[in-house]
Design a protein around this motif. Structure first.
Motif, PDB file in Angstrom:
ATOM      1  N   THR A  78       0.851  -1.179   0.000  1.00 40.82           N
ATOM      2  CA  THR A  78       0.000   0.000   0.000  1.00 40.82           C
ATOM      3  C   THR A  78       0.892   1.236   0.000  1.00 40.82           C
ATOM      4  O   THR A  78       1.763   1.374   0.858  1.00 40.82           O
ATOM      5  CB  THR A  78      -0.919   0.031   1.231  1.00 40.82           C
ATOM      6  OG1 THR A  78      -1.780  -1.115   1.220  1.00 40.82           O
ATOM      7  CG2 THR A  78      -1.781   1.288   1.229  1.00 40.82           C
TER       8      THR A  78
ATOM      9  N   ALA B  44      -4.858  -1.385  -7.496  1.00 42.79           N
ATOM     10  CA  ALA B  44      -6.053  -0.586  -7.230  1.00 42.79           C
ATOM     11  C   ALA B  44      -5.612   0.860  -7.125  1.00 42.79           C
ATOM     12  O   ALA B  44      -4.855   1.227  -6.216  1.00 42.79           O
ATOM     13  CB  ALA B  44      -6.733  -1.042  -5.941  1.00 42.79           C
TER      14      ALA B  44
ATOM     15  N   ARG C 232      -2.230  -1.314  -3.638  1.00 39.66           N
ATOM     16  CA  ARG C 232      -3.105  -0.149  -3.639  1.00 39.66           C
ATOM     17  C   ARG C 232      -2.248   1.116  -3.640  1.00 39.66           C
ATOM     18  O   ARG C 232      -1.306   1.224  -2.846  1.00 39.66           O
ATOM     19  CB  ARG C 232      -4.030  -0.134  -2.413  1.00 39.66           C
ATOM     20  CG  ARG C 232      -4.917  -1.358  -2.274  1.00 39.66           C
ATOM     21  CD  ARG C 232      -5.883  -1.204  -1.100  1.00 39.66           C
ATOM     22  NE  ARG C 232      -6.825  -0.135  -1.346  1.00 39.66           N
ATOM     23  CZ  ARG C 232      -7.963  -0.296  -2.010  1.00 39.66           C
ATOM     24  NH1 ARG C 232      -8.280  -1.481  -2.516  1.00 39.66           N
ATOM     25  NH2 ARG C 232      -8.789   0.716  -2.176  1.00 39.66           N
TER      26      ARG C 232
END
Length: 207
Positions: free
Chosen positions: A131, A171, A151
């Motif tokens: 992330t 994402a 992400r």
């Protein structure tokens, strides 16, 4: 594949200094916060459970090594060279790595607030299970780079060059210039999300 150096000897942080060299060493539980490690060269080493707040790794050269469970509020590694290096299970607030060279690098299960790779050169790089709040790839060159189960809040790609870059496992919330994603692989759902930004780029009026 993750890097797993073998035959390592335990080492003390005292050997980690600017312009230093270490090989076949394991550094465990060391604190290098605020330390100037500019130009440090590591070969076949492991750093694990490391605290590195505001450490300076500018122009360092690390090869065939693994970094595991590193935590840092800021990490400065501009103009550094990483070859066959694994970064795993680490937490960094701001990782400044502009003008760096990454070759065969794996970043896995990491949480990074800001990852600055502006003007960097990335070849055979994989991010897995990460992330990143802001990923800055401004004017960077990416070749054979892939994201798996990642992400990213904001992706900056203005003036970048992408070749065989796989974004299908990413994402993505926001991109500064969707047109600069040419040369990347995206999925159908991602393409739909990028459509408004692409429409603006080519001057389409959507009603």
């Amino acid at each position: 594949m993750p890097i797993r150096p073998r035959g390592l000897e335990p080492a003390d942080a005292v050997v980690l200094h600017a312009g230093g060299y270490a090989d076949l060493a394991r550094f465990s539980g060391v604190d290098i916060s605020g330390v100037n490690l500019r130009g440090l060269e590591l070969v076949e080493c492991v750093l694990e459970d490391v605290r590195a707040d505001r450490a300076h790794l500018e122009e360092c050269r690390w090869a065939e090594s693994r970094v595991d469970r590193l935590t840092a509020s800021e990490l400065h590694a501009q103009r550094s060279v990483w070859r066959e290096v694994s970064w795993e299970s680490s937490r960094v607030g701001a990782f400044e790595c502009h003008d760096a060279q990454w070759r065969s690098v794996l970043v896995e299960d990491c949480r990074i607030g800001f990852l600055g790779l502006g003007r960097a050169n990335l070849l055979d790089v994989r991010l897995r299970g990460c992330t990143v709040d802001t990923l800055d790839l401004t004017a960077a060159t990416l070749t054979r780079v892939a994201f798996e189960d990642c992400r990213v809040g904001e992706l900056r790609v203005r003036e970048s060059r992408l070749m065989d870059v796989d974004l299908r496992g990413l994402a993505l919330s926001q991109v500064d210039d969707a047109a600069e994603l040419r040369g990347a692989w995206v999925g159908a759902d991602q393409l739909a999300e990028l459509a408004p930004a692409l429409a603006v780029h080519i001057g389409l009026r959507v009603i």
